[in-house]
Design a protein around this motif. Structure first.
Motif, PDB file in Angstrom:
ATOM      1  N   ASN A 126       0.844  -1.193   0.000  1.00 60.20           N
ATOM      2  CA  ASN A 126       0.000   0.000   0.000  1.00 60.20           C
ATOM      3  C   ASN A 126       0.881   1.245   0.000  1.00 60.20           C
ATOM      4  O   ASN A 126       1.616   1.501   0.956  1.00 60.20           O
ATOM      5  N   PHE A 127       0.811   2.001  -1.090  1.00 57.34           N
ATOM      6  CA  PHE A 127       1.626   3.207  -1.249  1.00 57.34           C
ATOM      7  C   PHE A 127       0.791   4.450  -0.964  1.00 57.34           C
ATOM      8  O   PHE A 127      -0.355   4.556  -1.412  1.00 57.34           O
ATOM      9  N   LYS A 128       1.391   5.391  -0.238  1.00 57.23           N
ATOM     10  CA  LYS A 128       0.766   6.697  -0.011  1.00 57.23           C
ATOM     11  C   LYS A 128       1.818   7.784  -0.214  1.00 57.23           C
ATOM     12  O   LYS A 128       2.896   7.740   0.382  1.00 57.23           O
ATOM     13  N   PHE A 129       1.495   8.737  -1.073  1.00 61.03           N
ATOM     14  CA  PHE A 129       2.386   9.864  -1.344  1.00 61.03           C
ATOM     15  C   PHE A 129       1.676  11.154  -0.941  1.00 61.03           C
ATOM     16  O   PHE A 129       0.515  11.362  -1.301  1.00 61.03           O
ATOM     17  N   TYR A 130       2.393  11.996  -0.212  1.00 57.84           N
ATOM     18  CA  TYR A 130       1.779  13.233   0.268  1.00 57.84           C
ATOM     19  C   TYR A 130       2.536  14.447  -0.257  1.00 57.84           C
ATOM     20  O   TYR A 130       3.763  14.524  -0.165  1.00 57.84           O
ATOM     21  N   ILE A 154      -1.679  -2.935 -10.495  1.00 58.63           N
ATOM     22  CA  ILE A 154      -1.873  -1.806  -9.597  1.00 58.63           C
ATOM     23  C   ILE A 154      -3.372  -1.512  -9.522  1.00 58.63           C
ATOM     24  O   ILE A 154      -4.057  -1.507 -10.548  1.00 58.63           O
ATOM     25  N   THR A 155      -3.898  -1.332  -8.312  1.00 59.31           N
ATOM     26  CA  THR A 155      -5.335  -1.132  -8.131  1.00 59.31           C
ATOM     27  C   THR A 155      -5.587  -0.038  -7.095  1.00 59.31           C
ATOM     28  O   THR A 155      -4.663   0.451  -6.441  1.00 59.31           O
ATOM     29  N   ASN A 156      -6.867   0.292  -6.944  1.00 55.60           N
ATOM     30  CA  ASN A 156      -7.320   1.228  -5.903  1.00 55.60           C
ATOM     31  C   ASN A 156      -6.584   2.568  -5.946  1.00 55.60           C
ATOM     32  O   ASN A 156      -6.224   3.125  -4.901  1.00 55.60           O
ATOM     33  N   GLU A 157      -6.362   3.089  -7.146  1.00 55.37           N
ATOM     34  CA  GLU A 157      -5.715   4.397  -7.260  1.00 55.37           C
ATOM     35  C   GLU A 157      -6.684   5.480  -6.795  1.00 55.37           C
ATOM     36  O   GLU A 157      -7.795   5.596  -7.308  1.00 55.37           O
ATOM     37  N   GLN A 158      -6.241   6.278  -5.819  1.00 55.18           N
ATOM     38  CA  GLN A 158      -7.095   7.314  -5.255  1.00 55.18           C
ATOM     39  C   GLN A 158      -6.301   8.593  -5.048  1.00 55.18           C
ATOM     40  O   GLN A 158      -5.087   8.557  -4.824  1.00 55.18           O
ATOM     41  N   SER A 159      -7.013   9.710  -5.113  1.00 57.17           N
ATOM     42  CA  SER A 159      -6.391  11.011  -4.900  1.00 57.17           C
ATOM     43  C   SER A 159      -7.326  11.865  -4.057  1.00 57.17           C
ATOM     44  O   SER A 159      -8.468  12.122  -4.450  1.00 57.17           O
ATOM     45  N   GLN A 163      -2.946  14.056  -1.132  1.00 57.85           N
ATOM     46  CA  GLN A 163      -2.517  12.664  -0.948  1.00 57.85           C
ATOM     47  C   GLN A 163      -2.934  11.786  -2.120  1.00 57.85           C
ATOM     48  O   GLN A 163      -4.061  11.846  -2.596  1.00 57.85           O
ATOM     49  N   ASN A 164      -1.987  10.966  -2.584  1.00 60.53           N
ATOM     50  CA  ASN A 164      -2.241   9.961  -3.616  1.00 60.53           C
ATOM     51  C   ASN A 164      -1.902   8.587  -3.049  1.00 60.53           C
ATOM     52  O   ASN A 164      -0.896   8.432  -2.341  1.00 60.53           O
ATOM     53  N   SER A 165      -2.731   7.606  -3.364  1.00 60.19           N
ATOM     54  CA  SER A 165      -2.486   6.264  -2.833  1.00 60.19           C
ATOM     55  C   SER A 165      -2.904   5.210  -3.844  1.00 60.19           C
ATOM     56  O   SER A 165      -3.731   5.462  -4.720  1.00 60.19           O
TER      57      SER A 165
END
Length: 226
Positions: A126-130, A154-159, A163-165
């Motif tokens: 699980n990646f999270k970029f801030y 890669i799944t569940n791309e959210q913004s 924050q991007n995850s």
């Protein structure tokens, strides 16, 4: 309700499979196997018969496999009456059913082994970029998908706001992913502890970019803070 459906009609059977609410009333299993006896009278002394089958996944709501037995020709003696014909047909159907059952077992066994092999090699991170720019996120996901070894999906791309995850499936271990991520960030002039911080917990990777300032501001009276 189920009683109102005419299961002899193929269209109604398809309708049943597409209706998850009705299907849940029938079985709790993940797989639903349908069987259809295909019978055709050729002439007075012969007929053909075979059994077809479809395996339906009730969770994904689609067919995962189809199978059928070879078509068998039944030749009746001239003095064979209805009882005789039904007996010969029943014997042939029993043999075909046994053959089809063994085939379905082999199919399901292969599917199970395939799923176990996938589970053994696949890990999810699980990646999270801030506070990263959109162009940096696009660059990173492109690198991770097209250049990182071991990539699966890669799944569940959210913004959300800054924050991007996303969820990242790979056969690669966590330490290598961390190393490759740092290399990729350095390629766009972002260095760890200077431009961003990176923390890892279990399979969770959090990367936070430090704010950049165009001006150092007024130094003021620095002596009062001594």
């Amino acid at each position: 309700s189920i009683k109102n459906l005419d299961l002899k009609n193929t269209k109604n059977l398809d309708k049943l499979l597409e209706n998850s609410d009705i299907l849940s009333d029938i079985i709790d299993a993940e797989l639903f196997i349908t069987l259809k006896l295909n019978y055709q009278r050729i002439n007075k002394l012969s007929s053909s018969v075979y059994i077809s089958s479809e395996i339906y996944n009730t969770q994904t709501k689609n067919y995962i496999s189809t199978w059928s037995t070879p078509r068998k020709i039944i030749r009746y003696p001239k003095d064979c009456d209805d009882i005789c014909e039904n007996l010969m047909l029943s014997e042939k159907v029993i043999l075909l059913s046994d053959q089809l059952g063994n085939s379905i077992l082999r199919i399901l066994d292969a599917k199970l082994k395939e799923q176990k092999n996938y589970s053994n090699i696949s890990k999810v991170y699980n990646f999270k970029f801030y506070d990263f720019k959109d162009k940096d996120i696009i660059y990173l996901t492109d690198i991770m998908v097209n250049e990182f070894p071991g990539f699966i999906k890669i799944t569940n791309e959210q913004s959300f706001g800054k924050q991007n995850s996303w969820s990242y499936y790979s056969s690669t271990d966590l330490l290598k992913l961390k190393k490759w991520l740092m290399i990729s960030l350095s390629d766009i002039d972002l260095n760890i502890d200077k431009d961003y911080e990176l923390s890892v917990s279990d399979n969770n990777i959090f990367v936070k970019k430090f704010p950049s300032f165009n001006s150092i501001g007024s130094k003021g009276n620095t002596k009062k803070f001594n």
